[in-house]
Structure formats: C-alpha cells, structure tokens
Design a protein around this motif. Structure first.
Motif, mmCIF file in Angstrom:
data_model
loop_
_atom_site.group_PDB
_atom_site.id
_atom_site.type_symbol
_atom_site.label_atom_id
_atom_site.label_comp_id
_atom_site.label_asym_id
_atom_site.label_seq_id
_atom_site.Cartn_x
_atom_site.Cartn_y
_atom_site.Cartn_z
ATOM 1 N N SER A 11 0.845 -1.551 -0.783
ATOM 2 C CA SER A 11 -0.314 -0.276 -0.315
ATOM 3 C C SER A 11 0.761 1.347 0.032
ATOM 4 O O SER A 11 1.581 1.190 0.813
ATOM 5 C CB SER A 11 -1.092 -0.294 1.271
ATOM 6 O OG SER A 11 -1.392 0.902 1.160
ATOM 7 N N TYR A 13 -0.633 4.213 0.557
ATOM 8 C CA TYR A 13 -0.993 5.004 1.626
ATOM 9 C C TYR A 13 -1.332 4.306 2.775
ATOM 10 O O TYR A 13 -3.073 3.753 1.982
ATOM 11 C CB TYR A 13 -1.850 6.661 1.486
ATOM 12 C CG TYR A 13 -2.572 7.246 2.270
ATOM 13 C CD1 TYR A 13 -1.758 8.057 3.456
ATOM 14 C CD2 TYR A 13 -4.143 6.991 2.579
ATOM 15 C CE1 TYR A 13 -2.442 8.689 4.799
ATOM 16 C CE2 TYR A 13 -4.642 7.283 3.744
ATOM 17 C CZ TYR A 13 -3.703 7.974 4.723
ATOM 18 O OH TYR A 13 -4.466 9.094 5.866
ATOM 19 N N GLU A 14 -2.002 3.697 3.613
ATOM 20 C CA GLU A 14 -2.759 3.127 5.065
ATOM 21 C C GLU A 14 -3.613 4.153 6.022
ATOM 22 O O GLU A 14 -2.052 4.539 6.685
ATOM 23 C CB GLU A 14 -2.325 1.887 5.031
ATOM 24 C CG GLU A 14 -3.136 0.838 5.488
ATOM 25 C CD GLU A 14 -4.646 0.435 4.843
ATOM 26 O OE1 GLU A 14 -5.883 0.209 5.245
ATOM 27 O OE2 GLU A 14 -4.404 0.221 3.161
ATOM 28 N N GLY A 15 -4.779 4.452 6.660
ATOM 29 C CA GLY A 15 -4.950 5.386 7.235
ATOM 30 C C GLY A 15 -4.699 4.481 8.867
ATOM 31 O O GLY A 15 -3.954 4.674 9.661
ATOM 32 N N PHE A 16 -4.450 2.780 9.040
ATOM 33 C CA PHE A 16 -4.219 2.370 10.035
ATOM 34 C C PHE A 16 -3.314 0.604 9.741
ATOM 35 O O PHE A 16 -2.339 0.411 10.099
ATOM 36 C CB PHE A 16 -5.472 2.449 10.848
ATOM 37 C CG PHE A 16 -5.311 1.555 12.249
ATOM 38 C CD1 PHE A 16 -4.553 2.153 13.020
ATOM 39 C CD2 PHE A 16 -5.328 -0.275 11.940
ATOM 40 C CE1 PHE A 16 -3.721 1.374 13.966
ATOM 41 C CE2 PHE A 16 -4.744 -0.645 13.371
ATOM 42 C CZ PHE A 16 -3.680 -0.129 14.244
ATOM 43 N N ALA A 36 4.620 4.933 5.848
ATOM 44 C CA ALA A 36 2.900 5.191 6.163
ATOM 45 C C ALA A 36 2.407 4.194 8.011
ATOM 46 O O ALA A 36 3.639 4.635 7.821
ATOM 47 C CB ALA A 36 1.186 4.806 4.885
ATOM 48 N N SER A 37 1.409 3.620 7.649
ATOM 49 C CA SER A 37 1.733 3.362 8.798
ATOM 50 C C SER A 37 1.748 1.852 8.950
ATOM 51 O O SER A 37 1.770 1.135 9.919
ATOM 52 C CB SER A 37 0.189 3.165 9.983
ATOM 53 O OG SER A 37 -1.114 2.962 8.785
#
Length: 108
Positions: A11, A13-16, A36-37
């Motif tokens: 990924s 971009y990944e929020g969580f 990212a996260s």
C-alpha cells in the motif's frame, strides 16, 4: 485468508493497516510497505518493502518464497503482535486513559 502462503500488501497510503492485522491474526506472514502506518503496525513481525520499487517487492517475495523458516517465524510473530490490537486490548487501553483523566480532574 488462513490458507494463504503470504499476504502481500504494498500500500502507498494506509490510515491504520487493518488488512495486515487481519492477515497476522490468521497466522499469515505479511509483506507490506515501509511507509504510512505499516512500519508502526508491523514492527518486526512482517517484511517491509519499498512500495515504489518493483525490485524491492520482488526480492521480498522471493525471500519469503524460498525461506520457509522465515515465513513461519514471521507468521508466529505476526500472530502474537496482532493480539495487541484486539478489541479487548483496545478497550483496556481506553479505560486506562479515561480513568487517568478522571483521576486527574478529581484532584483539581
């Protein structure tokens, strides 16, 4: 997902990182992005690769394909790590935070 040899999630971009946590909770070794996260979620319980580099992803896949011992080790570490993100663990942490804030306000 439990029959999967490796979960690949490069990924950008990944929020969580719920998909990687799901894989880890199923005992599946994870190969994911080093951005990212993902590094925070995975720590040392999965393989991190450069998501913009086909060579990095290929090298990671080849390593996990050829190294059964590493796959098994990452699967076990991932499973153990996933337990830290259970709803029960999250509820305990939230309760601790709320109690701490309540106790602080009581003293004021």
């Amino acid at each position: 997902m439990q029959g999967t040899k490796v979960f690949v999630y490069p990924s950008l971009y990944e929020g969580f990182g719920m998909p990687v946590l799901e894989a880890m909770a199923c005992g599946v070794p994870v190969l994911t992005s080093n951005c990212a996260s993902m590094p925070e979620v995975i720590k040392d319980a999965g393989m991190l690769v450069e998501p913009y580099s086909v060579q990095s992803i290929k090298d990671g896949l080849m390593e996990l394909e050829m190294n059964e011992h590493r796959r098994k080790r990452l699967a076990e570490k991932g499973y153990q790590r996933s337990k830290k993100f259970s709803w029960e663990a999250s509820g305990r942490k939230l309760n601790e935070i709320l109690l701490r804030n309540f106790e602080t306000k009581e003293r004021l």
